[in-house]
Design a protein around this motif. Structure first.
Motif, PDB file in Angstrom:
ATOM      1  N   LYS A   1       0.838  -1.214   0.000  1.00  0.00           N
ATOM      2  CA  LYS A   1       0.000   0.000   0.000  1.00  0.00           C
ATOM      3  C   LYS A   1       0.867   1.256   0.000  1.00  0.00           C
ATOM      4  N   THR A   2       1.762   1.331   0.984  1.00  0.00           N
ATOM      5  CA  THR A   2       2.550   2.548   1.156  1.00  0.00           C
ATOM      6  C   THR A   2       3.458   2.773  -0.045  1.00  0.00           C
ATOM      7  N   THR A   3       4.064   1.704  -0.529  1.00  0.00           N
ATOM      8  CA  THR A   3       4.931   1.813  -1.694  1.00  0.00           C
ATOM      9  C   THR A   3       4.141   2.266  -2.925  1.00  0.00           C
TER      10      THR A   3
ATOM     11  N   ASP B   1       6.844   7.218   9.133  1.00  0.00           N
ATOM     12  CA  ASP B   1       8.199   7.536   8.661  1.00  0.00           C
ATOM     13  C   ASP B   1       8.391   7.054   7.228  1.00  0.00           C
ATOM     14  N   GLN B   2       7.908   5.856   6.986  1.00  0.00           N
ATOM     15  CA  GLN B   2       8.027   5.265   5.654  1.00  0.00           C
ATOM     16  C   GLN B   2       7.333   6.143   4.613  1.00  0.00           C
ATOM     17  N   LEU B   3       6.122   6.580   4.926  1.00  0.00           N
ATOM     18  CA  LEU B   3       5.373   7.416   3.981  1.00  0.00           C
ATOM     19  C   LEU B   3       6.047   8.781   3.827  1.00  0.00           C
TER      20      LEU B   3
ATOM     21  N   ALA C   1      -4.489   8.704   0.608  1.00  0.00           N
ATOM     22  CA  ALA C   1      -4.587   8.340   2.019  1.00  0.00           C
ATOM     23  C   ALA C   1      -4.172   6.897   2.255  1.00  0.00           C
ATOM     24  N   ASP C   2      -3.140   6.722   3.076  1.00  0.00           N
ATOM     25  CA  ASP C   2      -2.650   5.394   3.454  1.00  0.00           C
ATOM     26  C   ASP C   2      -3.508   4.864   4.605  1.00  0.00           C
ATOM     27  N   THR C   3      -3.620   3.566   4.703  1.00  0.00           N
ATOM     28  CA  THR C   3      -4.277   2.978   5.874  1.00  0.00           C
ATOM     29  C   THR C   3      -3.426   1.816   6.365  1.00  0.00           C
TER      30      THR C   3
ATOM     31  N   GLY D   1      -2.356   7.651   7.171  1.00  0.00           N
ATOM     32  CA  GLY D   1      -3.464   7.050   7.922  1.00  0.00           C
ATOM     33  C   GLY D   1      -3.118   5.729   8.591  1.00  0.00           C
ATOM     34  N   ASP D   2      -1.911   5.223   8.378  1.00  0.00           N
ATOM     35  CA  ASP D   2      -1.487   4.045   9.144  1.00  0.00           C
ATOM     36  C   ASP D   2      -0.817   4.539  10.413  1.00  0.00           C
ATOM     37  N   THR D   3      -1.597   4.607  11.476  1.00  0.00           N
ATOM     38  CA  THR D   3      -1.050   5.059  12.753  1.00  0.00           C
ATOM     39  C   THR D   3      -0.776   3.862  13.647  1.00  0.00           C
ATOM     40  N   PHE D   4      -0.904   2.677  13.058  1.00  0.00           N
ATOM     41  CA  PHE D   4      -0.774   1.466  13.865  1.00  0.00           C
ATOM     42  C   PHE D   4       0.625   0.850  13.791  1.00  0.00           C
ATOM     43  N   ARG D   5       1.073   0.567  12.569  1.00  0.00           N
ATOM     44  CA  ARG D   5       2.336  -0.140  12.447  1.00  0.00           C
ATOM     45  C   ARG D   5       3.507   0.760  12.815  1.00  0.00           C
ATOM     46  N   ALA D   6       4.491   0.184  13.487  1.00  0.00           N
ATOM     47  CA  ALA D   6       5.665   0.947  13.880  1.00  0.00           C
ATOM     48  C   ALA D   6       6.322   1.561  12.649  1.00  0.00           C
TER      49      ALA D   6
END
Ligand SMILES: Nc1nc2c(ncn2[C@@H]2O[C@H](COP(=O)(O)OP(=O)(O)OP(=O)(O)O)[C@@H](O)[C@H]2O)c(=O)[nH]1
Ligand SMILES: [Mg+2]
Lengths: 494, 349
Positions: B159-161, B191-193, B234-236, B182-187
């Protein structure tokens, strides 16, 4: 479509039950069903073929027990074969006499290596070890950062440097030795098996760090590609084992069988969730059941064990079976069940439950449950204990109090009554005609339980007996196939 | 209204009975792996005999599967297909993850229609017909609203990529792009986005780990409005589809993105080409929760063929719109059904 194999096999050759031996036509038909089931579970085609051949051999020689239908006979053979393939030649991990013990993780992009690295570190910690994590994934943006965050969560140091992955890995191992850590876990970037440059890179990481254990991390939702990947990584790195991730997904996980089959090395760990603690040793019997579409029952049982309060639920169960079940019990029970997760989710775990029922359950949301609860809460304790006293005017009052219609109250009471009857019937050992494939479900639970080599509980036994095609022979369970003890192989030489 | 409760309770009773028995037999229940003595042995079992019947010939089997695609090509023209031909076709489809049901449907049609111009053409025609639907990508929102592309999918599919790659394409095309983390879950997901935003010159809105993803999207829309952004991506967080909580959360994020100034014009389900039959269940659930309007099929640069999208398009009518073919910013292309079918059949190049 997701009807499990056992249901399919029920249909096969049941007329030939008395012959004592499976006819070739019978066997072909049954094995055809096995093939379809395995393919739908994502087992790779070549692995399916080899597997079917092995089952055929297993079945052909044997006499059919008169207590089993041909279908049951085949499923028993399939199950045994699955356990053998999945569980055979388990890995023995020992620790290097000269620490640190080096563990290398490799796999495709997105398989879950980084999370697995942290979980593995936590696992070693729980074994009394002091691991060091090495972040050698310098490819994906923020992968190092991800491992650092996870490391901080579990109190394990993470080593990394903005150099090349091979140097990072080598320095990481040296650093662990300096720091007196006894286990090093190296997380590497995801890579495609056909990416020659990256495969060469991971090979040189392996050469430079001389890992005692190299694990392929593989995603449980993988399809036919599993064999290509597993084979390529094995050829390059000579794997010591496999770690399967995302077992919390609703995939059958046939890729595990494919990878296991082609690599010939054991599946060692299984990861089943996003939390660090969702990680355990791999259980071949659970995986076998899962591939056959029976394993969800086992996870349901486990979930129940984790979340339900045994004292109160046992009590309620007993009252259910004796017919003394009240609306209060019903409320309590509902609360307990809610702790296990969404109704739709639980329903999905139940095998044999038909599609309509499943969909209906999936459509049930919390607001509907709240409505039912509101209705019951609007009753007096006396009414809850003995719903028979609820007459017309009481119904109107309850409907008003809970903000629902009289019709809704009527329906709830009527269905509660039916339910009670059904349960009492079950308690007396006869099988009520259950809606939506529930009979099948009960039967499937029986099969799953038996496949674990466990006898059925009394009430359940009755349940199974009440049914036409209950797996009678299964109630005794297969003979204990657990081989334990034995040799301890030393770690791979460095 | 509540017949399902009865069902559920029966299920619970059954479960309880089983659990009760298990508790009695297995005691104490071992929940955590026991601490082993040192030197420790994680798993201790005797070696079992090699278990797959034809294990040695595996390599051969694999290489033979490769030449299989050549065999397809060499199959001649016939008005009626032989068993052998159908078997080869079946093998090709199954090995591409098309799935048993769809494969059988295609075989049935082939058997019926025959192959006057050769099996390959007949099969290609059949597959091509399964993939015959519009695939335009929507970039415009209604007057005065900001178009949002929402990205959903299970863990680790890309997704992020894919957002990074599309941000690159869109900024290259001269559009102002804002990324919502919008991915506030994965560590370290934000930063990646953020690194992708830096790479591509897109703007980014992020929040702390654990923050409400809906409010991140909300803030992103606010910022987008203030800065006259052309497109919000929007990322999730990656999520499994058999958790109603996670799926509900996604539906909520979509509602937030589709409110006020925002308008969701595309919801992309990102799908990893290595995925097997579970992809269907992913597509079904994401479609229901987030009204998926297109699929981005990633990692087609690997050995997986991604045939499951044939089943998805046939069954759920969700078109594949983009294809990921690598990890660099430019490694994303518009889906071309002809190229895809050729690669499924091994008839390309
Ligand atoms: N080879 C290849 N790798 C890809 C492709 N798309 C993504 N990846 C890689 O797949 C891995 C996972 O990608 P992410 O973008 O982090 O996936 P995600 O869906 O955002 O993951 P989560 O947020 O953790 O659920 C990364 O290593 C990417 O570089 C592709 O088309 N080809
Ligand atoms: Mg992501």
């Amino acid at each position: 479509m997701f009807d499990s194999l056992s249901a399919r096999l029920e249909k096969v050759g049941s007329s030939l039950r008395s012959k004592g031996r499976l006819s070739d036509a019978d066997l072909d038909e049954a094995l055809g069903e096995v093939r379809t089931a395995l393919l739908e579970a994502d087992v790779e085609l070549s692995v399916v073929r080899a597997f079917i051949a092995a089952v055929r051999e297993r079945v052909a020689g044997e006499n059919v027990l008169s207590s089993l239908t041909p279908g049951q006979h085949v499923i028993k053979a399939v199950h045994e074969q699955l356990i053998e393939v999945l569980g055979g030649a388990a890995l023995k991990v020992t620790y290097a006499p000269q620490p640190p013990t080096v563990v290398l993780l490799a796999g495709l992009q997105g398989a879950g290596k980084t999370t697995t690295a942290a979980k593995l570190a936590q696992w070693f910690k729980s074994q009394g070890r002091q691991p060091l994590l090495v972040a050698a994934d310098l490819q994906r943006p923020a992968a190092v950062e991800q491992l650092r965050v996870l490391g901080a969560q579990i109190g394990v140091d993470v080593f990394s440097e903005p150099l090349d992955p091979v140097t990072v890995a080598r320095t990481g191992v040296a650093r662990a030795a300096q720091l007196g850590r006894d286990v090093v876990i190296i997380d590497t970037a995801g890579r495609l098996s056909i990416d020659e440059a990256l495969m060469e890179e991971v090979r040189s990481i392996s050469r430079e760090t001389n890992p005692h254990y190299t694990f392929l991390v593989i995603d449980a939702v993988t399809g036919q590609d599993a064999v290509h990947t597993a084979k390529a990584f094995h050829d390059s790195l000579s794997l010591s084992g496999i770690i399967v991730t995302k077992l919390d997904y609703d995939a059958r996980g046939g890729a595990v069988l494919s990878a296991r089959g082609v690599v010939g090395r054991p599946v060692v760990f299984a990861s089943s969730g996003e939390k660090i603690s969702d990680f355990d040793l791999f259980h071949p019997d659970r995986m076998a059941g899962r591939i056959l579409g029976m394993g969800d029952v086992l996870s349901l049982i486990e979930q129940a064990e984790r979340t339900l309060d045994p004292a109160t639920t046992m009590d309620a169960a007993q009252r259910m079976m004796s017919g003394a079940f009240t609306l209060d019990d019903f409320l309590n029970q509902l609360n307990q069940v809610k702790k296990m997760g969404s109704l739709g989710g639980i329903m999905k775990l139940l095998p044999g439950v038909n599609k309509e029922m499943r969909q209906a359950a999936a459509n049930v949301d919390d607001s509907q449950i709240t409505r039912v609860e509101a209705i019951i809460h609007s009753m007096t304790p006396a009414e809850r204990a003995n719903p028979v006293i609820i007459d017309g005017s009481r119904r109107t009052r309850i409907a008003k109090g809970s903000g629902s219609s009289v019709n809704a109250v009527n329906q709830l009471l009527k269905q509660f009554d039916q339910m009670k009857k059904m349960m009492r019937q079950m308690g007396q050992g006869s099988m009520p005609q259950l809606p939506g494939g529930l009979n099948k479900m009960a039967q499937r639970m029986a099969a799953a339980q038996a496949s674990r080599g466990e006898a059925l509980p009394e009430g359940f036994d009755a349940l199974a007996r009440g049914m036409q095609s209950a797996p009678r022979g299964a109630t005794g369970g297969p003979k204990g196939k657990k081989k334990k003890g034995g040799r301890v192989t030393p770690p791979k030489g460095r | 209204m509540i017949w399902w409760i009865g069902l559920l309770l029966v299920a619970v009773v059954v479960t309880l009975l089983v659990v009760r028995r298990r508790r009695r037999r297995v005691r104490p229940p071992v929940l955590v792996p026991e601490r082993a003595p040192m030197p420790e042995i994680l798993v201790e079992e005797v070696e079992a005999p090699p278990s797959l019947a034809e294990e040695p010939s595996f390599a051969q089997r694999l290489s033979s599967s490769r030449s299989l695609f050549d065999r397809v090509r060499s199959l001649g023209a016939r008005s009626e297909l032989s068993e052998d031909q159908l078997a080869v076709v079946e093998e090709v489809l199954l090995r591409s993850d098309v799935g048993v049901e769809t494969t059988n449907a295609i075989l049935a049609r082939l058997a019926e229609s025959g192959a006057p111009d050769g099996v390959v053409d007949a099969l290609r025609r059949e597959l091509r017909a399964s993939l015959d639907r519009p695939r335009e990508v929507r970039r415009e929102a209604d007057e005065g609203r900001i178009p949002v592309w929402l990205f959903v999918g299970v863990n680790g599919v890309g997704k992020t990529t894919s957002i990074g790659k599309l941000a690159y394409q869109e900024t290259q095309a001269g559009r102002r792009v804002l990324l919502a983390a919008g991915d506030t879950f994965r560590a370290a997901a934000a930063d990646q986005l953020t690194q992708w935003a830096e790479r591509t010159g897109a703007d980014v809105v992020r929040a702390e780990e654990g923050a409400d993803p809906g409010s991140v999207v909300h803030d992103a829309l606010g910022r987008a409005q203030a800065r006259e952004v052309d497109l919000v991506l929007a990322d999730t967080a990656g999520r499994r589809v058999n958790s109603s909580n996670l799926i509900d959360e996604l539906a909520k994020i979509r509602r937030v993105a589709d409110r006020g100034p925002g308008q969701v014009v595309e919801t992309f389900m990102v799908l990893d080409a290595t995925t097997g039959q579970n992809a269907l269940s992913q597509a079904r659930e994401f479609l229901a929760a987030a009204q998926v309007s297109g699929i981005i099929l990633t990692k087609l640069d690997g050995t997986a063929r991604g045939g499951i999208v044939v089943a998805i398009e046939r069954e759920l009518a969700i078109p594949v719109k983009f294809v990921g073919v690598g990890e660099r910013a430019m490694d994303l292309v518009v889906f071309d059904p002809d190229v895809f079918v050729d690669s499924l059949l091994g008839t390309s190049g």
